[in-house]
Design an enzyme around this catalytic site. Sequence first.
Site, PDB file in Angstrom:
ATOM      1  N   ARG A  59       0.813  -1.221   0.000  1.00  0.00           N
ATOM      2  CA  ARG A  59       0.000   0.000   0.000  1.00  0.00           C
ATOM      3  C   ARG A  59       0.843   1.267   0.000  1.00  0.00           C
ATOM      4  NH1 ARG A  59      -2.578  -3.807   3.208  1.00  0.00           N
ATOM      5  NH2 ARG A  59      -1.629  -2.857   5.016  1.00  0.00           N
ATOM      6  N   GLU A  96       2.287  -9.240  15.398  1.00  0.00           N
ATOM      7  CA  GLU A  96       1.508  -9.712  16.541  1.00  0.00           C
ATOM      8  C   GLU A  96       1.835 -11.171  16.867  1.00  0.00           C
ATOM      9  OE1 GLU A  96      -3.153  -9.866  18.003  1.00  0.00           O
ATOM     10  OE2 GLU A  96      -2.643  -9.011  16.059  1.00  0.00           O
TER      11      GLU A  96
END
Length: 174
Positions: A59, A96
């Site tokens: 992105r 994470e």
Amino acid sequence: MKKIEEYVRSIPDFPEKGIIFRDITSVLGDADGLKLAIDSMIGLLDGLEFDVIAGTESRGFIFGVPIAYALGKPFVPIRKKGKLPCETISASYDLEYGCAEIEMHKDSIKPGQRVILVDDLIATGGTIEACIRLVEELGGEVAKIIFLMELAGLKGRDKLSGYDVASIITYEGN
């Protein structure tokens, strides 16, 4: 004219319950929204002297390339490990659940060049922190870091203290 926030679609409970996913495909899918996003991000660079724009896969490419084109600057891709064909340097960062690694070509930034880092979103700041390490390892100077969106509740900006950081939209939560 609509504000850029009105183009971002918020999807509750994705990818898991309690999360509000901020979807940029609704910005990209509207010509006015895309133009407003790019123009707004370009506005964050007004008056700033710099040499090159670098963006993260994927992105950061979406927003970084049109900004570089509009400003007549080169664009440097920062990619996932194993995707660049020439000699690279790499930096790892925590996710994470595990870790990831990104790379840049060794010859993509020249010593002393002032670099703008571009991405769509800052959450925990791990990816962009790794990008900073790569730019600085090559002798570049991070002149500014810009994002379309920021999830302030995740405190990613804390990892970027000492750098000029700006975002168009700030969401206070996660």
